[in-house]
Design a protein around this motif. Sequence first.
Motif, short mmCIF file in Angstrom:
data_model
loop_
_atom_site.label_atom_id
_atom_site.label_comp_id
_atom_site.label_asym_id
_atom_site.label_seq_id
_atom_site.Cartn_x
_atom_site.Cartn_y
_atom_site.Cartn_z
N VAL A 121 0.85 -1.18 0.00
CA VAL A 121 0.00 0.00 0.00
C VAL A 121 0.89 1.23 0.00
O VAL A 121 2.09 1.15 0.28
CB VAL A 121 -0.97 0.02 1.20
CG1 VAL A 121 -1.92 -1.18 1.14
CG2 VAL A 121 -0.23 0.08 2.51
N VAL A 122 0.29 2.38 -0.32
CA VAL A 122 1.02 3.63 -0.43
C VAL A 122 0.27 4.71 0.34
O VAL A 122 -0.94 4.88 0.15
CB VAL A 122 1.15 4.06 -1.91
CG1 VAL A 122 1.87 5.38 -2.04
CG2 VAL A 122 1.84 2.99 -2.74
N SER A 168 3.89 -3.79 11.54
CA SER A 168 4.57 -2.56 11.96
C SER A 168 5.44 -1.97 10.86
O SER A 168 6.64 -1.76 11.03
CB SER A 168 5.40 -2.82 13.21
OG SER A 168 4.60 -3.31 14.25
N CYS A 169 4.82 -1.67 9.73
CA CYS A 169 5.59 -1.16 8.59
C CYS A 169 5.49 0.35 8.41
O CYS A 169 5.97 0.88 7.41
CB CYS A 169 5.18 -1.88 7.31
SG CYS A 169 3.48 -1.60 6.79
N TYR A 192 4.46 7.15 6.57
CA TYR A 192 4.87 6.50 5.32
C TYR A 192 4.89 5.01 5.58
O TYR A 192 5.11 4.57 6.70
CB TYR A 192 6.27 6.96 4.91
CG TYR A 192 6.42 8.45 4.85
CD1 TYR A 192 6.22 9.15 3.67
CD2 TYR A 192 6.73 9.18 6.01
CE1 TYR A 192 6.34 10.53 3.63
CE2 TYR A 192 6.85 10.56 5.97
CZ TYR A 192 6.65 11.23 4.79
OH TYR A 192 6.76 12.59 4.75
N VAL A 193 4.72 4.23 4.53
CA VAL A 193 4.74 2.78 4.68
C VAL A 193 6.00 2.23 4.00
O VAL A 193 6.40 2.70 2.94
CB VAL A 193 3.46 2.12 4.12
CG1 VAL A 193 3.37 2.24 2.61
CG2 VAL A 193 3.35 0.69 4.54
N ASP A 194 6.61 1.26 4.66
CA ASP A 194 7.77 0.58 4.09
C ASP A 194 7.25 -0.52 3.17
O ASP A 194 6.68 -1.51 3.64
CB ASP A 194 8.62 -0.02 5.21
CG ASP A 194 9.87 -0.70 4.71
OD1 ASP A 194 9.93 -1.09 3.52
OD2 ASP A 194 10.81 -0.85 5.52
N PRO A 195 7.44 -0.38 1.85
CA PRO A 195 6.89 -1.37 0.93
C PRO A 195 7.53 -2.75 1.05
O PRO A 195 6.94 -3.74 0.64
CB PRO A 195 7.15 -0.75 -0.45
CG PRO A 195 8.30 0.17 -0.24
CD PRO A 195 8.17 0.67 1.16
N GLU A 196 8.72 -2.82 1.62
CA GLU A 196 9.37 -4.11 1.79
C GLU A 196 8.80 -4.89 2.97
O GLU A 196 8.84 -6.12 2.98
CB GLU A 196 10.88 -3.93 1.95
CG GLU A 196 11.53 -3.43 0.67
CD GLU A 196 13.02 -3.25 0.81
OE1 GLU A 196 13.62 -3.82 1.74
OE2 GLU A 196 13.59 -2.51 0.00
N LEU A 197 8.27 -4.18 3.96
CA LEU A 197 7.68 -4.85 5.12
C LEU A 197 6.18 -5.09 4.97
O LEU A 197 5.64 -6.02 5.55
CB LEU A 197 7.92 -4.04 6.39
CG LEU A 197 9.35 -3.95 6.89
CD1 LEU A 197 9.42 -3.07 8.12
CD2 LEU A 197 9.89 -5.34 7.19
N CYS A 198 5.52 -4.25 4.21
CA CYS A 198 4.07 -4.34 4.04
C CYS A 198 3.68 -5.68 3.42
O CYS A 198 4.28 -6.12 2.44
CB CYS A 198 3.59 -3.20 3.14
SG CYS A 198 1.82 -3.23 2.80
N ILE A 199 2.68 -6.31 4.01
CA ILE A 199 2.21 -7.61 3.50
C ILE A 199 0.92 -7.45 2.70
O ILE A 199 0.28 -8.42 2.33
CB ILE A 199 2.03 -8.64 4.63
CG1 ILE A 199 1.01 -8.15 5.65
CG2 ILE A 199 3.38 -8.98 5.26
CD1 ILE A 199 0.59 -9.20 6.67
N ALA A 225 8.87 4.71 -0.20
CA ALA A 225 10.03 3.81 -0.16
C ALA A 225 11.26 4.53 0.40
O ALA A 225 11.98 3.98 1.24
CB ALA A 225 10.32 3.26 -1.55
N GLU A 226 11.49 5.75 -0.05
CA GLU A 226 12.67 6.50 0.40
C GLU A 226 12.54 6.95 1.85
O GLU A 226 13.46 6.77 2.65
CB GLU A 226 12.88 7.71 -0.50
CG GLU A 226 13.29 7.35 -1.91
CD GLU A 226 13.18 8.52 -2.88
OE1 GLU A 226 13.00 9.68 -2.43
OE2 GLU A 226 13.27 8.27 -4.09
N ARG A 227 11.41 7.56 2.19
CA ARG A 227 11.23 8.13 3.53
C ARG A 227 11.17 7.04 4.61
O ARG A 227 11.69 7.22 5.70
CB ARG A 227 9.98 9.00 3.59
CG ARG A 227 9.99 10.20 2.66
CD ARG A 227 10.99 11.25 3.02
NE ARG A 227 10.55 11.90 4.24
CZ ARG A 227 11.35 12.54 5.10
NH1 ARG A 227 12.63 12.63 4.85
NH2 ARG A 227 10.88 13.09 6.18
N SER A 228 10.55 5.92 4.31
CA SER A 228 10.43 4.86 5.32
C SER A 228 11.79 4.29 5.72
O SER A 228 11.95 3.78 6.82
CB SER A 228 9.50 3.75 4.84
OG SER A 228 10.05 3.07 3.73
#
Length: 101
Positions: free
Chosen positions: A3-4, A24-25, A34-41, A73-76
Amino acid sequence: MAVVVTDNCRDCRFTECVTVCPVSCFHFDDVMVYVDPELCIDCRACMTACPVMAIYDVDDLPESKHEWISINAERSKTLPPILTKHDPLPSAEGRKLAMGF
């Protein structure tokens, strides 16, 4: 996919999204989350929790908001995680009303 979080969160920083995230992304700064796209499921629980509809599934993101994919992606990667609900920013209720929510 992930998600974004988009600009609807700016100057609001409601954190209901954080309370429903099972992984906890989320990360935050002085103006938004902001959401971390690598952690988001991609469970999408945060989408319905957000009171200003700031969170989109990346596949449904309007073209005008595509820049938020890289911003998240950058800010997270550089910001601290947010693990608990915080008070919204003082400008949040006024911004929410201005957006029609």
